[in-house]
Design an enzyme around this catalytic site. Structure first.
Site, PDB file in Angstrom:
ATOM      1  N   TYR A 267      42.399  50.604  40.429  1.00  0.00           N
ATOM      2  CA  TYR A 267      42.533  50.648  39.158  1.00  0.00           C
ATOM      3  C   TYR A 267      44.020  51.067  38.634  1.00  0.00           C
ATOM      4  O   TYR A 267      44.597  52.114  39.050  1.00  0.00           O
ATOM      5  CB  TYR A 267      41.354  51.407  38.439  1.00  0.00           C
ATOM      6  CG  TYR A 267      40.577  50.782  37.870  1.00  0.00           C
ATOM      7  CD1 TYR A 267      40.682  49.879  36.748  1.00  0.00           C
ATOM      8  CD2 TYR A 267      39.149  50.737  38.148  1.00  0.00           C
ATOM      9  CE1 TYR A 267      39.868  49.453  35.836  1.00  0.00           C
ATOM     10  CE2 TYR A 267      38.265  49.945  37.477  1.00  0.00           C
ATOM     11  CZ  TYR A 267      38.531  49.298  36.111  1.00  0.00           C
ATOM     12  OH  TYR A 267      37.583  48.486  35.723  1.00  0.00           O
TER      13      TYR A 267
ATOM     14  N   GLU B  61      45.207  50.769  35.148  1.00  0.00           N
ATOM     15  CA  GLU B  61      45.312  50.531  33.774  1.00  0.00           C
ATOM     16  C   GLU B  61      46.384  50.977  33.166  1.00  0.00           C
ATOM     17  O   GLU B  61      46.816  52.326  33.490  1.00  0.00           O
ATOM     18  CB  GLU B  61      44.090  51.057  32.806  1.00  0.00           C
ATOM     19  CG  GLU B  61      42.970  50.132  33.061  1.00  0.00           C
ATOM     20  CD  GLU B  61      41.856  50.863  32.466  1.00  0.00           C
ATOM     21  OE1 GLU B  61      41.461  52.111  32.596  1.00  0.00           O
ATOM     22  OE2 GLU B  61      40.584  50.059  31.966  1.00  0.00           O
TER      23      GLU B  61
ATOM     24  N   ASP C 111      54.886  27.890  24.944  1.00  0.00           N
ATOM     25  CA  ASP C 111      53.857  27.985  26.197  1.00  0.00           C
ATOM     26  C   ASP C 111      54.211  27.087  27.066  1.00  0.00           C
ATOM     27  O   ASP C 111      53.823  25.812  26.843  1.00  0.00           O
ATOM     28  CB  ASP C 111      52.364  27.428  25.389  1.00  0.00           C
ATOM     29  CG  ASP C 111      51.247  27.745  26.682  1.00  0.00           C
ATOM     30  OD1 ASP C 111      51.415  27.731  27.751  1.00  0.00           O
ATOM     31  OD2 ASP C 111      49.889  27.348  25.995  1.00  0.00           O
TER      32      ASP C 111
ATOM     33  N   THR D 186      51.377  30.162  32.642  1.00  0.00           N
ATOM     34  CA  THR D 186      50.530  30.541  33.745  1.00  0.00           C
ATOM     35  C   THR D 186      51.644  30.732  34.884  1.00  0.00           C
ATOM     36  O   THR D 186      52.767  30.271  34.755  1.00  0.00           O
ATOM     37  CB  THR D 186      49.486  29.121  34.084  1.00  0.00           C
ATOM     38  OG1 THR D 186      50.436  28.300  34.524  1.00  0.00           O
ATOM     39  CG2 THR D 186      48.678  28.847  32.878  1.00  0.00           C
TER      40      THR D 186
ATOM     41  N   LYS E 266      50.816  26.884  38.038  1.00  0.00           N
ATOM     42  CA  LYS E 266      50.933  25.263  38.223  1.00  0.00           C
ATOM     43  C   LYS E 266      52.427  25.101  38.786  1.00  0.00           C
ATOM     44  O   LYS E 266      52.530  25.316  39.989  1.00  0.00           O
ATOM     45  CB  LYS E 266      50.862  25.075  36.736  1.00  0.00           C
ATOM     46  CG  LYS E 266      49.650  25.285  35.816  1.00  0.00           C
ATOM     47  CD  LYS E 266      49.405  24.919  34.593  1.00  0.00           C
ATOM     48  CE  LYS E 266      48.119  25.301  33.952  1.00  0.00           C
ATOM     49  NZ  LYS E 266      47.673  24.990  32.657  1.00  0.00           N
TER      50      LYS E 266
ATOM     51  N   ARG F  56      46.909  32.250  40.739  1.00  0.00           N
ATOM     52  CA  ARG F  56      46.269  31.882  39.197  1.00  0.00           C
ATOM     53  C   ARG F  56      46.229  32.949  38.372  1.00  0.00           C
ATOM     54  O   ARG F  56      45.749  34.046  38.748  1.00  0.00           O
ATOM     55  CB  ARG F  56      44.859  31.579  39.483  1.00  0.00           C
ATOM     56  CG  ARG F  56      44.049  31.159  38.332  1.00  0.00           C
ATOM     57  CD  ARG F  56      42.705  30.320  39.085  1.00  0.00           C
ATOM     58  NE  ARG F  56      43.309  29.072  39.807  1.00  0.00           N
ATOM     59  CZ  ARG F  56      43.657  27.943  39.205  1.00  0.00           C
ATOM     60  NH1 ARG F  56      43.529  27.948  37.919  1.00  0.00           N
ATOM     61  NH2 ARG F  56      44.009  26.946  39.941  1.00  0.00           N
TER      62      ARG F  56
END
Ligand SMILES: *Cc1c(COP(=O)(O)O)cnc(C)c1O
Length: 422
Positions: free
Chosen positions: A54, A56, A201, A228, A231, A237
């Site tokens: 974790y 955060e 984008d 992203t 791609k 991903r």
């Protein structure tokens, strides 16, 4: 091929599905323009023990202890992302492109504010306010379109008019089914006039920007890029948000990602992003990006020579949209199925002013990032385009399709997916 030794021992059902997918990816040609093959290094990072942690918060400011190595990993990813795109700030935590866009909207707007984005039927993405999305209930979306579907030119006069009338907070450039360059300067000029942020984008073309073969919106003064990483950028991903220079915007974006919409960052994916960005900084990535464009041009030529209508009249990037219903009398769905049968994977797609419905539209969308990763060049792109057309023209001829399938498999055997690119 991976061994999946432990999965094989303890979970055979899953093992078989994984091996099935490995074989599918090896034996067929991937022409879905949003897909790619990542390196083994990216996969190692993706499968690393960082999934246990974790983290955060952000490097140096976390909510849990034990962060020496996660901080190092995230800083590497951030530094490399900034260098690749000429940004001052990067948030590498978004779980995907949709999450990156959601955080960007929340960072820059209040509920009820307006976004001016590309019409969805002209190439815009679902996350740009499709009526079925949650985002569409929170913000107001207005649209610009192409002036001429045959050249792909955007109607910048209309864009300016809609901007003046609607006073958007964000003018959004970006697409998932559009094959031409945008005139980023015009976006920036209009945004200045109406006091809007400019956001690009770049989910589809991030790798082409990183490889310097298409324009970088930051060179024209765009405020923010969302993207992203899986791609054309050929990483794991995931998503990312880059801010060109404003610390104020970057801070808002960090808050919007965490705690705004996400919890703990996926540190294993962030490690894989760092690996992929390192690969994209390697000089060979420019050759890769250049070859993607050359291969797309080679396919364009075959389609044009066969008199098949291409939306936008052709391509400046990695993808093509063909009106197969208008030109060959085969629907997008029929084409997708027939091509799948011969081992060529792509997707049906709506075209601008489509007379057909989304589930069985007039068009197909295809592109060259994944086949280029396999090392295929113009000769193979030309061959594949010819095979595609032959398949579509003979969609009901089982013998013909069996013959083509063999040719596709032989081609794939000659171009195995490489383990490494640097
Ligand atoms: C693919 C894509 C997205 C969404 O990315 P996901 O990782 O699937 O959430 C957003 N915007 C554009 C333009 C895209 O092409």
């Amino acid at each position: 091929m991976n061994e999946y030794k432990h999965i094989k021992n303890q979970d055979n059902d899953l093992y078989e599905a994984l091996i099935g997918e490995e074989k599918r990816e090896e034996k067929g040609v991937e022409l879905i323009p949003s897909e790619n093959y990542v390196s083994q290094a990216v996969r190692e990072a993706n499968g690393s023990i960082l999934t246990n942690k974790y983290a955060e918060g952000y490097p140096g400011r976390r909510y849990y202890g034990g962060q020496d190595f996660t901080d190092a990993v995230e800083r590497l990813a951030i530094e490399r992302a900034c260098e690749l795109f000429g940004a001052k700030y990067a948030n590498v935590q978004p779980l995907g492109g949709a999450a990156a866009n959601m955080a960007m909207y929340f960072a820059l707007m209040e509920p009820g504010d307006t976004v001016l984005g590309m019409d969805l039927s002209h190439g815009g993405h679902l996350t740009h306010g499709h009526p079925t999305t949650w985002i569409n209930k929170i913000f107001n979306f207005v649209r610009y379109k192409m002036k001429d579907v045959e050249t792909g030119e955007i109607d910048y006069d209309e864009l300016r008019k809609v901007a003046i009338e609607n006073k958007p907070k964000i003018i959004l450039a970006g697409f998932s089914a559009y094959s031409r360059e945008l005139d980023y300067q015009k976006f920036v000029d209009i945004a200045k006039e109406v006091g809007a942020y400019t956001v690009a984008d770049m989910a589809h073309i991030a790798g082409l920007i990183a490889g310097d073969v298409v324009k970088n919106p930051f060179d024209y003064g765009f405020d923010v890029i969302t993207t992203t990483t899986h791609k054309t950028l050929r990483g794991p991903r995931g998503g990312m948000i880059l801010t060109r220079e404003s610390e104020e915007i970057a801070k808002k974006i960090d808050k919007a990602v965490f705690p705004g919409i996400q919890g703990g960052p996926h540190m294993h994916i962030i490690a894989a992003k760092a690996v992929a960005f390192g690969e994209a900084l390697h000089p060979s990535f420019k050759d890769y990006a250049g070859q993607i464009l050359k291969n797309a041009k080679a396919m364009e030529k075959v389609f044009k020579d066969a008199d098949i209508r291409l939306l936008g009249g052709g391509t400046d990037n990695h993808l093509l949209l063909a009106d197969v219903y208008g030109s060959l009398g085969i629907t997008g769905e029929e084409a997708e199925v027939a091509l799948d049968e011969v081992g060529i994977t792509l997707n049906k797609n709506m075209i601008a002013n489509d007379t057909r419905k989304a589930l069985d539209p007039s068009g197909i969308r295809f592109g060259t990032p994944a086949m280029t990763t396999r090392g295929m060049k113009e000769a193979e792109a030309t061959k594949l385009a010819e095979l595609m057309i032959e398949t579509m023209k003979n969609k009901d001829d089982a013998d013909k399709k069996a013959e083509i399938k063999k040719v596709v498999e032989e081609l794939c055997t000659k171009f195995p997916v490489p383990d490494s690119f640097v």
